[in-house]
Enzyme design. Structure first.
Site, PDB file in Angstrom:
ATOM      1  CB  VAL A  75      -0.926   0.008   1.243  1.00 47.01           C
ATOM      2  CG1 VAL A  75      -1.732   1.314   1.295  1.00 47.01           C
ATOM      3  CG2 VAL A  75      -1.860  -1.201   1.215  1.00 47.01           C
ATOM      4  CE  LYS A  76       4.164   5.033  -4.977  1.00 43.84           C
ATOM      5  NZ  LYS A  76       4.137   5.203  -6.430  1.00 43.84           N
ATOM      6  CB  VAL A  77       0.528   6.052   2.710  1.00 44.25           C
ATOM      7  CG1 VAL A  77      -0.388   4.850   2.908  1.00 44.25           C
ATOM      8  CG2 VAL A  77       1.834   5.858   3.478  1.00 44.25           C
TER       9      VAL A  77
END
Ligand code: G3P
Length: 221
Positions: free
Chosen positions: A82-84
């Site tokens: 997951v990219k944040v």
């Protein structure tokens, strides 16, 4: 060093994966928008092609919604990272997802202090954007050097440096020399890596000489 490919074009990913050079994929909202397709369909297809980490980015900006989006993305496939974004809400989301066993890629990193925050939040990957720093007259590669040095000073930090916003083979060369763990490459840059004029010239000369022999390797004559 691992190579990720920085695209949401599934055909391109499939083709490059057949070379054995693709260890993972990174996407971002701009790359997904370019496909004109639904985010979840694209991500699921990519995850079926590549067994390594596939970065899929949240688009909310508040912690609660980012966390819900991140959990939803992580449920799509076991190899999702997951990219944040590198904001306080992004870091809180990173901590919560990482504590839960989800790999997180913290993106839009432009300083070594930001990279430290991401590592302390448990990020699996930090994405310093080399090309975008060059664009504003800084030296993007210096940031990779600094993060490498700082992370190496603290061996308990196990975040991997993912050199992003790579625009040329020269960027990749420098990222490798600086000890980046991973580089994410646009397909065009990955394809360029094989090219050298002396390779083409040498091959042309070998083939011209071979032709003169009149032989073929797979026949007796
Ligand atoms: O995926 C993030 C990154 O690699 C973006 O690159 O060229 O848009 O700065 P660029």
């Amino acid at each position: 060093m691992q190579f990720f490919v920085d695209t949401a074009d599934v055909d391109e990913i499939r083709d490059l994966a057949s070379t054995g050079m693709v260890d993972g994929v990174t996407t971002n909202p701009s790359l997904i928008a370019k496909t004109g397709r639904h985010f979840r369909d694209v991500i699921k297809e990519i995850c079926a092609v590549v067994s390594g980490p596939v970065s899929a980015e949240v688009t909310a900006t508040d912690f609660e919604t980012m966390l819900a989006e991140g959990q939803g993305l992580a449920d799509l496939a076991p190899n999702i990272a997951v990219k944040v974004p590198l904001t306080w809400d992004g870091l809180k989301t990173c901590k919560a997802l990482s504590d839960d066993g989800t790999a997180v890629n913290v993106t839009l990193c432009f300083s070594v202090n930001q990279a430290l925050l991401a590592a302390k939040a448990g990020a699996a990957f930090i994405s310093p954007f080399v090309g975008r720093l060059d664009d504003i007259g800084h030296d993007g590669m210096e940031l990779i050097d600094e993060i490498r040095e700082v992370y190496d000073n603290y061996p308990d930090l196990d975040t991997r440096i993912l050199a992003a916003s790579i625009r040329s083979p020269s960027h990749l060369r420098q990222a490798a020399l600086s000890g980046a763990d991973v580089a994410t490459l646009p397909p065009g840059v990955l394809r360029q890596l094989v090219e050298h004029p002396l390779t083409s010239k040498g091959l042309d000369a070998f083939l011209a000489d071979w032709k003169k022999t009149g032989q073929t390797i797979l026949s007796e004559n």
